[in-house]
Motif scaffolding. Structure first.
Motif, PDB file in Angstrom:
ATOM      1  N   ILE A   1       0.850  -1.197   0.000  1.00 55.54           N
ATOM      2  CA  ILE A   1       0.000   0.000   0.000  1.00 55.54           C
ATOM      3  C   ILE A   1       0.878   1.237   0.000  1.00 55.54           C
ATOM      4  N   LYS A   2       0.697   2.068  -0.990  1.00 59.42           N
ATOM      5  CA  LYS A   2       1.477   3.294  -1.072  1.00 59.42           C
ATOM      6  C   LYS A   2       0.880   4.354  -0.165  1.00 59.42           C
ATOM      7  N   LYS A   3       1.746   4.972   0.607  1.00 60.24           N
ATOM      8  CA  LYS A   3       1.304   6.013   1.524  1.00 60.24           C
ATOM      9  C   LYS A   3       1.082   7.319   0.769  1.00 60.24           C
ATOM     10  N   GLN A   4      -0.033   7.978   1.085  1.00 61.50           N
ATOM     11  CA  GLN A   4      -0.316   9.266   0.460  1.00 61.50           C
ATOM     12  C   GLN A   4       0.670  10.315   0.972  1.00 61.50           C
ATOM     13  N   SER A   5       1.213  11.104   0.056  1.00 61.33           N
ATOM     14  CA  SER A   5       2.218  12.094   0.442  1.00 61.33           C
ATOM     15  C   SER A   5       1.612  13.502   0.496  1.00 61.33           C
ATOM     16  N   LYS A   6       0.614  13.659   1.360  1.00 59.76           N
ATOM     17  CA  LYS A   6      -0.011  14.966   1.528  1.00 59.76           C
ATOM     18  C   LYS A   6       0.771  15.768   2.565  1.00 59.76           C
ATOM     19  N   LEU A   7       1.029  17.025   2.242  1.00 59.80           N
ATOM     20  CA  LEU A   7       1.722  17.881   3.201  1.00 59.80           C
ATOM     21  C   LEU A   7       0.735  18.336   4.276  1.00 59.80           C
ATOM     22  N   PRO A   8       1.157  18.329   5.538  1.00 57.83           N
ATOM     23  CA  PRO A   8       0.253  18.750   6.608  1.00 57.83           C
ATOM     24  C   PRO A   8      -0.055  20.238   6.547  1.00 57.83           C
ATOM     25  N   VAL A   9      -1.235  20.600   7.035  1.00 58.59           N
ATOM     26  CA  VAL A   9      -1.623  22.009   7.129  1.00 58.59           C
ATOM     27  C   VAL A   9      -0.953  22.598   8.370  1.00 58.59           C
ATOM     28  N   ILE A  10      -0.347  23.772   8.221  1.00 58.40           N
ATOM     29  CA  ILE A  10       0.336  24.384   9.359  1.00 58.40           C
ATOM     30  C   ILE A  10      -0.071  25.843   9.513  1.00 58.40           C
ATOM     31  N   LEU A  11       0.235  26.368  10.690  1.00 57.78           N
ATOM     32  CA  LEU A  11       0.065  27.795  10.978  1.00 57.78           C
ATOM     33  C   LEU A  11       1.378  28.518  10.716  1.00 57.78           C
ATOM     34  N   SER A  12       1.293  29.799  10.404  1.00 54.61           N
ATOM     35  CA  SER A  12       2.509  30.612  10.361  1.00 54.61           C
ATOM     36  C   SER A  12       2.936  30.874  11.802  1.00 54.61           C
ATOM     37  N   GLU A  13       4.137  31.380  12.001  1.00 54.18           N
ATOM     38  CA  GLU A  13       4.613  31.675  13.355  1.00 54.18           C
ATOM     39  C   GLU A  13       3.733  32.715  14.036  1.00 54.18           C
ATOM     40  N   VAL A  14       3.309  33.710  13.285  1.00 54.03           N
ATOM     41  CA  VAL A  14       2.442  34.759  13.840  1.00 54.03           C
ATOM     42  C   VAL A  14       1.081  34.174  14.211  1.00 54.03           C
ATOM     43  N   GLU A  15       0.527  33.330  13.325  1.00 53.87           N
ATOM     44  CA  GLU A  15      -0.772  32.702  13.606  1.00 53.87           C
ATOM     45  C   GLU A  15      -0.695  31.821  14.851  1.00 53.87           C
ATOM     46  N   ALA A  16       0.371  31.030  14.958  1.00 52.82           N
ATOM     47  CA  ALA A  16       0.534  30.151  16.129  1.00 52.82           C
ATOM     48  C   ALA A  16       0.572  30.967  17.416  1.00 52.82           C
ATOM     49  N   HIS A  17       1.306  32.078  17.383  1.00 51.54           N
ATOM     50  CA  HIS A  17       1.399  32.941  18.567  1.00 51.54           C
ATOM     51  C   HIS A  17       0.022  33.464  18.966  1.00 51.54           C
ATOM     52  N   HIS A  18      -0.742  33.961  17.988  1.00 50.86           N
ATOM     53  CA  HIS A  18      -2.055  34.536  18.289  1.00 50.86           C
ATOM     54  C   HIS A  18      -3.054  33.474  18.743  1.00 50.86           C
ATOM     55  N   VAL A  19      -2.990  32.297  18.154  1.00 53.46           N
ATOM     56  CA  VAL A  19      -3.895  31.208  18.540  1.00 53.46           C
ATOM     57  C   VAL A  19      -3.696  30.849  20.012  1.00 53.46           C
ATOM     58  N   ILE A  20      -2.442  30.775  20.438  1.00 48.72           N
ATOM     59  CA  ILE A  20      -2.139  30.402  21.831  1.00 48.72           C
ATOM     60  C   ILE A  20      -2.424  31.555  22.788  1.00 48.72           C
ATOM     61  N   ALA A  21      -1.949  32.737  22.439  1.00 54.58           N
ATOM     62  CA  ALA A  21      -2.105  33.901  23.323  1.00 54.58           C
ATOM     63  C   ALA A  21      -3.558  34.350  23.444  1.00 54.58           C
ATOM     64  N   GLY A  22      -4.384  33.984  22.459  1.00 57.23           N
ATOM     65  CA  GLY A  22      -5.777  34.429  22.465  1.00 57.23           C
ATOM     66  C   GLY A  22      -6.661  33.711  23.455  1.00 57.23           C
ATOM     67  N   LEU A  23      -6.165  32.651  24.068  1.00 57.18           N
ATOM     68  CA  LEU A  23      -6.957  31.910  25.063  1.00 57.18           C
ATOM     69  C   LEU A  23      -6.754  32.497  26.457  1.00 57.18           C
ATOM     70  N   LEU A  24      -7.846  32.811  27.141  1.00 54.88           N
ATOM     71  CA  LEU A  24      -7.757  33.377  28.488  1.00 54.88           C
ATOM     72  C   LEU A  24      -7.631  32.287  29.543  1.00 54.88           C
ATOM     73  N   ASN A  25      -8.206  31.126  29.297  1.00 53.98           N
ATOM     74  CA  ASN A  25      -8.159  30.018  30.250  1.00 53.98           C
ATOM     75  C   ASN A  25      -6.725  29.489  30.351  1.00 53.98           C
ATOM     76  N   ILE A  26      -6.129  29.576  31.537  1.00 51.38           N
ATOM     77  CA  ILE A  26      -4.714  29.225  31.711  1.00 51.38           C
ATOM     78  C   ILE A  26      -4.462  27.732  31.477  1.00 51.38           C
ATOM     79  N   LYS A  27      -5.445  26.908  31.787  1.00 58.52           N
ATOM     80  CA  LYS A  27      -5.307  25.467  31.548  1.00 58.52           C
ATOM     81  C   LYS A  27      -5.247  25.179  30.048  1.00 58.52           C
ATOM     82  N   HIS A  28      -6.156  25.795  29.309  1.00 61.46           N
ATOM     83  CA  HIS A  28      -6.190  25.589  27.862  1.00 61.46           C
ATOM     84  C   HIS A  28      -4.939  26.154  27.193  1.00 61.46           C
ATOM     85  N   ARG A  29      -4.488  27.292  27.688  1.00 63.42           N
ATOM     86  CA  ARG A  29      -3.279  27.898  27.111  1.00 63.42           C
ATOM     87  C   ARG A  29      -2.053  27.041  27.394  1.00 63.42           C
ATOM     88  N   SER A  30      -2.018  26.422  28.574  1.00 60.37           N
ATOM     89  CA  SER A  30      -0.899  25.535  28.926  1.00 60.37           C
ATOM     90  C   SER A  30      -0.858  24.322  28.008  1.00 60.37           C
TER      91      SER A  30
END
Length: 281
Positions: free
Chosen positions: A89-118
């Motif tokens: 069986i040949k494995k599909q070579s799909k590239l994963p979807v990623i966030l930019s560095e700026v997007e990753a920062h905002h996604v994490i920092a945008g959560l107020l719940n400290i447990k969820h942010r951790s």
């Protein structure tokens, strides 16, 4: 259940082979379904194996099913010849979807719940799998040298990874507020770990809050971290160790992602230059 003794033998073999509890559970479930599919595994044909594998919808599940067949017929049934005509069986070579560095920062920092942010800090800055996060225990975190000990991860392997000071400070603040007892992240039921389903909901909510339309999962944060480290000059061998990959080939797919990012930047720059020239004319 009919053939229960075969399932029990299979589980013991997998345990002796050093498989992780998660792999043993998933392989045993596949074997149980297979034994309900065929009248008698001793008299099954290669076509029976193919027909059962085709009941799985995804390529990854079909490959996993073939892995079960190989262990079962080589080590339990002792009839390896049935495997010789199984197609690769040949494995599909799909590239994963990623966030930019700026997007990753905002996604994490945008959560107020400290447990969820951790949790998101560990998924991204720790490059951890979702299963590794839910199974973390309090004493797996070493506050003296800012590391986390990931035990019995994929492939039944352990690894120790460094955490940024910001992540450690956040975990300390989280611990003081929530005072977990056994698992680092507990559910609402006493002494039980936070669920995978709950973490998926947290990530979905965090991405939605930032208005990002990409299909981002908890694993996307791990992919994003690896890609950002590579793009910023971290040696791919260290990234392999950081992620706990068995093979450097698995890690090398992030080379394609950084190339794609470079192409996107060049395309954007070319568009801007073209617009500038047209405006000047």
């Amino acid at each position: 259940m009919k053939n229960q003794h075969l399932i029990d033998e299979f589980k013991k073999y997998l345990q002796l082979a050093g498989m992780s509890p998660r792999t043993i559970r998933s392989y045993s479930k596949i074997l149980k379904d297979y034994l309900n599919f065929v009248p008698d595994p001793y008299f099954a044909t290669t076509q029976d194996l193919i027909d059962f594998a085709l009941t799985k919808n995804s390529v990854s599940h079909r490959k996993q099913t073939q892995g079960v067949f190989k262990h079962f017929y080589r080590k339990i049934i002792l009839k390896p010849k049935i495997l010789t005509c199984l197609p690769k069986i040949k494995k599909q070579s799909k590239l994963p979807v990623i966030l930019s560095e700026v997007e990753a920062h905002h996604v994490i920092a945008g959560l107020l719940n400290i447990k969820h942010r951790s949790i998101l800090h560990l998924l991204y800055y720790g490059g951890m799998r979702i299963s590794e996060v839910v199974n973390l225990k309090i004493f797996d975190i070493n506050g003296k040298n800012n590391t986390v000990h990931i035990k019995n991860a994929k492939g039944a392997k352990d690894r120790v990874i460094p955490l940024p000071e910001e992540t450690m400070d956040l975990l300390r603040a989280y611990y003081k507020k929530y005072k977990p007892k056994t698992y680092l992240f507990n559910s609402y039921i006493k002494n039980t770990k936070y669920s995978v389903k709950s973490i998926r909901k947290v990530v979905k909510k965090a991405v939605h809050l930032q208005g990002i339309s990409k299909n981002i999962t908890p694993h996307s944060l791990r992919h994003s971290r690896a890609t950002h480290l590579l793009a910023n000059g971290v040696d791919i061998k260290f990234i392999k160790q950081f992620l706990g990959h068995n093979s450097i080939k698995t890690t090398e797919r992030y080379l394609h992602l950084t190339t794609t990012m470079l192409q996107d930047q060049i395309t954007t720059a070319d568009r801007f230059l073209k617009h500038k020239i047209e405006t000047a004319a």
